[in-house]
Design an enzyme around this catalytic site. Structure first.
Site, mmCIF file in Angstrom:
data_model
loop_
_atom_site.group_PDB
_atom_site.id
_atom_site.type_symbol
_atom_site.label_atom_id
_atom_site.label_comp_id
_atom_site.label_asym_id
_atom_site.label_seq_id
_atom_site.Cartn_x
_atom_site.Cartn_y
_atom_site.Cartn_z
ATOM 1 N N LYS A 67 -11.097 -4.792 -15.675
ATOM 2 C CA LYS A 67 -11.198 -6.049 -15.269
ATOM 3 C C LYS A 67 -10.079 -7.157 -15.851
ATOM 4 C CE LYS A 67 -14.422 -9.440 -15.952
ATOM 5 N NZ LYS A 67 -15.532 -10.282 -15.729
ATOM 6 N N ARG A 110 -22.889 -10.244 -11.953
ATOM 7 C CA ARG A 110 -23.345 -8.999 -12.739
ATOM 8 C C ARG A 110 -23.634 -9.708 -14.169
ATOM 9 N NH1 ARG A 110 -20.326 -10.068 -17.569
ATOM 10 N NH2 ARG A 110 -18.389 -8.873 -17.722
ATOM 11 N N ASN A 159 -28.381 -29.944 -20.827
ATOM 12 C CA ASN A 159 -26.888 -29.482 -20.591
ATOM 13 C C ASN A 159 -26.055 -30.592 -21.390
ATOM 14 O OD1 ASN A 159 -24.716 -27.861 -19.485
ATOM 15 N ND2 ASN A 159 -24.191 -29.989 -18.419
ATOM 16 N N ASP A 222 -19.150 -14.845 -25.703
ATOM 17 C CA ASP A 222 -18.407 -13.698 -25.568
ATOM 18 C C ASP A 222 -17.096 -13.502 -26.372
ATOM 19 O OD1 ASP A 222 -17.140 -15.698 -23.970
ATOM 20 O OD2 ASP A 222 -17.414 -14.738 -22.164
ATOM 21 N N GLY A 292 -26.092 -10.780 -24.437
ATOM 22 C CA GLY A 292 -25.147 -10.247 -23.248
ATOM 23 C C GLY A 292 -23.722 -10.756 -23.548
HETATM 24 P P1 NAD Z 1 -18.096 -23.490 -17.107
HETATM 25 O O1 NAD Z 1 -17.144 -24.041 -17.623
HETATM 26 O O2 NAD Z 1 -18.584 -23.857 -15.695
HETATM 27 O O3 NAD Z 1 -19.465 -24.288 -17.996
HETATM 28 C C1 NAD Z 1 -19.444 -24.401 -19.353
HETATM 29 C C2 NAD Z 1 -20.985 -24.843 -19.738
HETATM 30 O O4 NAD Z 1 -21.005 -24.851 -21.147
HETATM 31 C C3 NAD Z 1 -21.418 -26.285 -19.256
HETATM 32 O O5 NAD Z 1 -22.980 -26.195 -19.167
HETATM 33 C C4 NAD Z 1 -20.981 -27.107 -20.371
HETATM 34 O O6 NAD Z 1 -21.461 -28.156 -20.618
HETATM 35 C C5 NAD Z 1 -21.428 -26.076 -21.513
HETATM 36 N N1 NAD Z 1 -20.674 -26.447 -22.850
HETATM 37 C C6 NAD Z 1 -19.191 -26.272 -23.159
HETATM 38 N N2 NAD Z 1 -18.847 -26.855 -24.311
HETATM 39 C C7 NAD Z 1 -20.260 -27.093 -25.007
HETATM 40 C C8 NAD Z 1 -20.391 -27.469 -26.193
HETATM 41 N N3 NAD Z 1 -19.810 -27.750 -26.955
HETATM 42 N N4 NAD Z 1 -22.070 -27.547 -26.533
HETATM 43 C C9 NAD Z 1 -22.885 -27.268 -25.582
HETATM 44 N N5 NAD Z 1 -22.664 -27.066 -24.108
HETATM 45 C C10 NAD Z 1 -21.154 -26.910 -23.947
HETATM 46 O O7 NAD Z 1 -18.642 -22.089 -17.610
HETATM 47 P P2 NAD Z 1 -19.277 -21.035 -16.852
HETATM 48 O O8 NAD Z 1 -18.523 -20.206 -16.090
HETATM 49 O O9 NAD Z 1 -20.590 -21.407 -16.572
HETATM 50 O O10 NAD Z 1 -19.462 -19.826 -18.194
HETATM 51 C C11 NAD Z 1 -20.313 -20.514 -19.309
HETATM 52 C C12 NAD Z 1 -20.145 -19.515 -20.368
HETATM 53 O O11 NAD Z 1 -20.375 -18.022 -20.096
HETATM 54 C C13 NAD Z 1 -18.829 -19.290 -20.880
HETATM 55 O O12 NAD Z 1 -18.516 -19.552 -22.178
HETATM 56 C C14 NAD Z 1 -18.073 -18.053 -20.590
HETATM 57 O O13 NAD Z 1 -17.216 -17.637 -21.431
HETATM 58 C C15 NAD Z 1 -19.580 -17.464 -20.554
HETATM 59 N N6 NAD Z 1 -19.496 -16.265 -20.005
HETATM 60 C C16 NAD Z 1 -19.987 -14.871 -20.394
HETATM 61 C C17 NAD Z 1 -20.213 -13.617 -19.614
HETATM 62 C C18 NAD Z 1 -20.865 -12.651 -20.432
HETATM 63 O O14 NAD Z 1 -20.815 -11.591 -19.916
HETATM 64 N N7 NAD Z 1 -21.635 -12.645 -21.289
HETATM 65 C C19 NAD Z 1 -19.678 -13.691 -18.300
HETATM 66 C C20 NAD Z 1 -18.971 -14.979 -17.772
HETATM 67 C C21 NAD Z 1 -19.044 -15.928 -18.676
#
Ligand code: NAD
Length: 321
Positions: A67, A110, A159, A222, A292
């Site tokens: 990916k 996923r 949030n 991540d 995760g």
């Molecule tokens: P998004 O940008 O749509 O949302 C970000 C979220 O994080 C919002 O709720 C925002 O309010 C919050 N946030 C940002 N900065 C913050 C802070 N300093 N304190 C508290 N909250 C904060 O992103 P998304 O697409 O919803 O993804 C969320 C997170 O999940 C990202 O960090 C992304 O990298 C991670 N992610 C992880 C996986 C995995 O497999 N583990 C997969 C996809 C995304």
């Protein structure tokens, strides 16, 4: 070579499909049949973007590929999701490119499947309150998948920007469950299952706040430097992850690992629970963590299943390379 668009992925690949693809590949990883390759993840120094590759090979499911993509934080203002990704699938017998599969919907579904697999295997059976920390793009996918694993009666949400909670409230209304916006301390005190899905770089939940028996799925961390929960929670919790090597370097466990609270032998691959080689939750009072981190094999499993379904339903485009 096939092309499976974002729209077709949404049509042919359901939450149930994602659950079974992710559960199977976690099991294959734990039994040594599937292997993730080292992740490349770099700050571009442009558009504040993080770009990289996640790849691997699943000998059991015969998926090989990668990916490519990352996180562009300014995309929302352009009407695009911040995560952008595409999955490349190769024929494991020849190395020939088999398919390009849109990766945005698959990433969300996923990732939600990973936390829901953890809830299915680790949360108390009588869990009734679900706490959501974070309300970004991934959060509604997380919420919908979690709701299918236990008979939740109430949803709590926090949030950084409270107005973002509307999307969680809307899903709650749609499924007929009460939703309450609360402060983090109250969320931790009341929730039986907590999902963290933010881009935070500091602990949002403190150890003292977490009640016995809670299952916490940490899904946002991540990348090195990100953090969602107090590292001290690992002192009182049993820790599970998708992949140990990623957990201690880019996952939520990185902080507890750096502080010497936990080492590699203190964290279990969830595939061992799925395969029955680890019992999982030991008691009703045990706090369990699922870190995760997001592995390439999840993407390959989801993309391969989507490709098969798209071909079967005559929805995959085909071109000569
Ligand atoms: P998004 O940008 O749509 O949302 C970000 C979220 O994080 C919002 O709720 C925002 O309010 C919050 N946030 C940002 N900065 C913050 C802070 N300093 N304190 C508290 N909250 C904060 O992103 P998304 O697409 O919803 O993804 C969320 C997170 O999940 C990202 O960090 C992304 O990298 C991670 N992610 C992880 C996986 C995995 O497999 N583990 C997969 C996809 C995304």
């Amino acid at each position: 070579m096939y092309i499976v668009s974002e729209a077709v992925c949404e049509e042919v690949f359901s939450r149930a499909d994602a659950f079974s693809a992710v559960e199977s590949v976690f099991a294959a990883m734990a039994s040594g049949e599937a292997r993730n390759f080292p992740v490349i993840r770099e700050q571009l120094g442009y558009q504040d973007a993080i770009y990289g590759f996640k790849s691997g090979f699943d000998r059991a499911g015969l998926s090989l590929g990668l990916k490519s993509g990352g996180y562009w934080p300014n995309n929302a203002a352009k009407g695009l999701t911040n995560h952008q990704s595409t999955v490349f699938l190769f024929d494991p017998d020849t190395g020939k490119l088999d398919a390009l599969v849109g990766g945005n919907y698959l990433t969300a579904i996923r990732t939600a499947a990973a936390s829901s697999v953890s809830i299915a295997h680790l949360a108390r059976k009588d869990a009734s309150v679900l706490g959501m920390v974070g309300a970004g793009h991934q959060s509604t996918f997380q919420l919908r998948a979690a709701l299918e694993q236990r008979s939740f009666e109430k949803i709590l949400g926090w949030n950084l920007h409270p107005q973002g909670l509307d999307r969680l409230a809307a899903v709650s209304a749609e499924v007929g469950l009460p939703f309450e916006a609360v402060e983090r301390e109250q969320l931790a005190a009341d929730a039986d299952v907590i999902i963290t899905i933010t881009s935070a770089h500091e602990a949002l939940l403190l150890s003292d706040w977490i009640k016995p028996g809670t299952h916490i799925a940490c899904m946002g961390t991540d990348t090195a430097g990100k953090q969602e929960i107090d590292a001290r929670i690992f002192n009182r919790a049993t820790a599970f992850t998708d992949e140990i090597a990623q957990a201690i370097t880019i996952g939520e466990t990185q902080h507890a690992f750096a502080e010497g609270i936990i080492n590699e032998t203190g964290i279990t691959a969830i595939g061992d629970v799925i395969n029955g080689t680890h019992p999982g939750r030991g008691s009703a009072d045990e706090v369990t963590i699922f870190d995760g981190t997001g592995v390439g094999l999840q993407d390959l499993a989801a993309a391969s299943a989507s490709l098969r379904a798209a071909i079967e339903q005559d929805k995959a485009a085909s071109i000569e390379l």
